[in-house]
Design a protein around this motif. Sequence first.
Motif, PDB file in Angstrom:
ATOM      1  N   THR A  11       0.854  -1.109   0.093  1.00 18.58           N
ATOM      2  CA  THR A  11       0.251   0.141   0.102  1.00 18.58           C
ATOM      3  C   THR A  11       0.930   1.686  -0.116  1.00 18.58           C
ATOM      4  N   GLU A  12       0.671   2.348  -0.607  1.00 18.69           N
ATOM      5  CA  GLU A  12       1.522   3.884  -1.349  1.00 18.69           C
ATOM      6  C   GLU A  12       0.213   4.665  -0.864  1.00 18.69           C
ATOM      7  N   THR A  13       0.476   5.826  -0.479  1.00 14.84           N
ATOM      8  CA  THR A  13      -0.519   6.780  -0.205  1.00 14.84           C
ATOM      9  C   THR A  13       0.560   8.200  -1.020  1.00 14.84           C
ATOM     10  N   HIS A  14      -0.003   8.801  -1.507  1.00 12.38           N
ATOM     11  CA  HIS A  14      -0.148  10.014  -2.694  1.00 12.38           C
ATOM     12  C   HIS A  14      -0.482  11.063  -2.450  1.00 12.38           C
ATOM     13  N   GLN A  15      -0.085  12.270  -1.638  1.00  5.61           N
ATOM     14  CA  GLN A  15      -1.346  13.575  -2.049  1.00  5.61           C
ATOM     15  C   GLN A  15      -0.135  14.832  -2.437  1.00  5.61           C
ATOM     16  N   GLU A  16      -1.245  15.467  -2.797  1.00  2.00           N
ATOM     17  CA  GLU A  16      -0.367  16.377  -4.225  1.00  2.00           C
ATOM     18  C   GLU A  16      -1.875  17.381  -4.553  1.00  2.00           C
ATOM     19  N   ARG A  17      -0.806  18.720  -4.511  1.00  2.00           N
ATOM     20  CA  ARG A  17      -2.142  20.032  -5.109  1.00  2.00           C
ATOM     21  C   ARG A  17      -1.989  19.361  -6.726  1.00  2.00           C
ATOM     22  N   PHE A  18      -2.758  20.039  -6.913  1.00  2.00           N
ATOM     23  CA  PHE A  18      -3.029  20.093  -8.623  1.00  2.00           C
ATOM     24  C   PHE A  18      -3.265  21.218  -9.390  1.00  2.00           C
ATOM     25  N   LEU A  19      -2.987  21.335 -10.310  1.00  2.46           N
ATOM     26  CA  LEU A  19      -3.854  22.844 -10.889  1.00  2.46           C
ATOM     27  C   LEU A  19      -3.669  22.407 -12.112  1.00  2.46           C
ATOM     28  N   PHE A  20      -5.810  22.557 -12.165  1.00  4.26           N
ATOM     29  CA  PHE A  20      -6.407  22.076 -13.585  1.00  4.26           C
ATOM     30  C   PHE A  20      -7.139  23.007 -14.338  1.00  4.26           C
ATOM     31  N   GLU A  21      -7.549  23.222 -15.858  1.00  4.06           N
ATOM     32  CA  GLU A  21      -7.853  24.332 -16.677  1.00  4.06           C
ATOM     33  C   GLU A  21      -8.788  23.420 -16.986  1.00  4.06           C
ATOM     34  N   TRP A  22     -10.039  24.085 -17.125  1.00  9.28           N
ATOM     35  CA  TRP A  22     -11.215  24.046 -17.517  1.00  9.28           C
ATOM     36  C   TRP A  22     -11.909  24.929 -18.285  1.00  9.28           C
ATOM     37  N   VAL A  23     -12.617  24.020 -19.264  1.00  8.29           N
ATOM     38  CA  VAL A  23     -12.929  24.997 -21.088  1.00  8.29           C
ATOM     39  C   VAL A  23     -14.772  24.798 -21.079  1.00  8.29           C
ATOM     40  N   LYS A  24     -14.878  25.334 -21.033  1.00  8.75           N
ATOM     41  CA  LYS A  24     -17.042  25.067 -20.445  1.00  8.75           C
ATOM     42  C   LYS A  24     -17.036  24.936 -22.474  1.00  8.75           C
ATOM     43  N   GLN A  25     -17.412  23.046 -22.756  1.00  8.10           N
ATOM     44  CA  GLN A  25     -17.552  23.378 -24.283  1.00  8.10           C
ATOM     45  C   GLN A  25     -19.548  23.257 -24.647  1.00  8.10           C
ATOM     46  N   GLU A  26     -20.382  23.303 -25.488  1.00  8.35           N
ATOM     47  CA  GLU A  26     -20.920  22.627 -25.729  1.00  8.35           C
ATOM     48  C   GLU A  26     -22.213  23.395 -24.204  1.00  8.35           C
ATOM     49  N   GLY A  27     -22.147  24.219 -22.844  1.00 12.61           N
ATOM     50  CA  GLY A  27     -23.059  24.601 -21.497  1.00 12.61           C
ATOM     51  C   GLY A  27     -22.024  23.346 -21.265  1.00 12.61           C
ATOM     52  N   ASP A  28     -20.990  22.549 -21.005  1.00  9.87           N
ATOM     53  CA  ASP A  28     -20.463  21.534 -19.737  1.00  9.87           C
ATOM     54  C   ASP A  28     -19.048  22.047 -20.117  1.00  9.87           C
ATOM     55  N   TRP A  29     -18.578  21.675 -18.138  1.00  6.32           N
ATOM     56  CA  TRP A  29     -16.774  22.425 -18.467  1.00  6.32           C
ATOM     57  C   TRP A  29     -16.523  21.104 -18.593  1.00  6.32           C
ATOM     58  N   ARG A  30     -15.342  20.735 -19.699  1.00  2.00           N
ATOM     59  CA  ARG A  30     -14.229  19.681 -19.423  1.00  2.00           C
ATOM     60  C   ARG A  30     -13.044  20.294 -19.206  1.00  2.00           C
ATOM     61  N   LEU A  31     -12.468  19.094 -18.454  1.00  5.42           N
ATOM     62  CA  LEU A  31     -10.821  19.744 -18.124  1.00  5.42           C
ATOM     63  C   LEU A  31     -10.258  19.636 -19.577  1.00  5.42           C
ATOM     64  N   PHE A  32      -9.216  20.609 -19.158  1.00  2.00           N
ATOM     65  CA  PHE A  32      -8.089  20.784 -20.255  1.00  2.00           C
ATOM     66  C   PHE A  32      -7.107  20.321 -20.149  1.00  2.00           C
ATOM     67  N   SER A  33      -6.676  20.279 -18.491  1.00  2.00           N
ATOM     68  CA  SER A  33      -5.293  20.428 -18.384  1.00  2.00           C
ATOM     69  C   SER A  33      -5.332  20.005 -17.040  1.00  2.00           C
ATOM     70  N   ALA A  34      -4.530  18.914 -16.139  1.00  2.33           N
ATOM     71  CA  ALA A  34      -3.879  18.925 -15.100  1.00  2.33           C
ATOM     72  C   ALA A  34      -2.647  18.960 -14.673  1.00  2.33           C
ATOM     73  N   LYS A  35      -2.237  19.302 -13.406  1.00  3.95           N
ATOM     74  CA  LYS A  35      -0.946  19.676 -13.628  1.00  3.95           C
ATOM     75  C   LYS A  35      -0.680  19.526 -11.787  1.00  3.95           C
ATOM     76  N   GLY A  36       0.357  18.678 -11.812  1.00  2.00           N
ATOM     77  CA  GLY A  36       0.794  18.430 -10.042  1.00  2.00           C
ATOM     78  C   GLY A  36       1.634  20.157  -9.797  1.00  2.00           C
ATOM     79  N   ASP A  37       1.265  20.166  -8.697  1.00  2.00           N
ATOM     80  CA  ASP A  37       1.570  21.104  -8.405  1.00  2.00           C
ATOM     81  C   ASP A  37       3.305  21.573  -7.458  1.00  2.00           C
ATOM     82  N   GLY A  38       3.447  20.413  -7.956  1.00  2.44           N
ATOM     83  CA  GLY A  38       5.262  20.561  -7.201  1.00  2.44           C
ATOM     84  C   GLY A  38       4.964  19.196  -5.975  1.00  2.44           C
TER      85      GLY A  38
END
Length: 163
Positions: free
Chosen positions: A136-163
């Motif tokens: 068993t391993e546990t990982h915890q990290e802060r992620f930064l996300f960019e979202w775009v609204k397409q056809e009325g729905d929010w979709r994830l465009f990028s996800a990146k670990g913040d270090g």
Amino acid sequence: MNNKWKYWLICSLVAVVFVVWRWSQIDHDVRAIDQSLNEIIRQVEKAIGESQLQSLTRGRRVAGYLAEGAVLEYRPGRTLRFDAESFPVAFTAARSQFSRIDTAVSQHSIQVHDNGLQAFSSARIRVQLQTISGQTETHQERFLFEWVKQEGDWRLFSAKGDG
């Protein structure tokens, strides 16, 4: 009441209605983004004994929350560009390395851009993994996300670990 006061009253009411409407839209967008991230993270989870078909189904569900061409950093410096056809297979292959995956999202802060079509958020993601061999391993990290609204729905465009 003279016409000047009626005019100012009507203008004031229109302004108040507009501000309330705009505020409710931003609040609606924030809730939608939060729900989308939580659903993506929920689909990453895996119970012991999950079949490959169930995993592929989860991969297809996650794909529905991603924008075409999305770039996802799953480990520092290692990225995956989203493609609707290959993503569910890659998702299933990655999850097959673990017998169990538990996830949690906390501290999700969201900022919707003034144009209402783009948003940025950050969240702390905790993942507990159990390998096929039982480790068993546990990982915890802060992620930064960019979202775009397409056809009325929010979709994830990028996800990146913040270090």
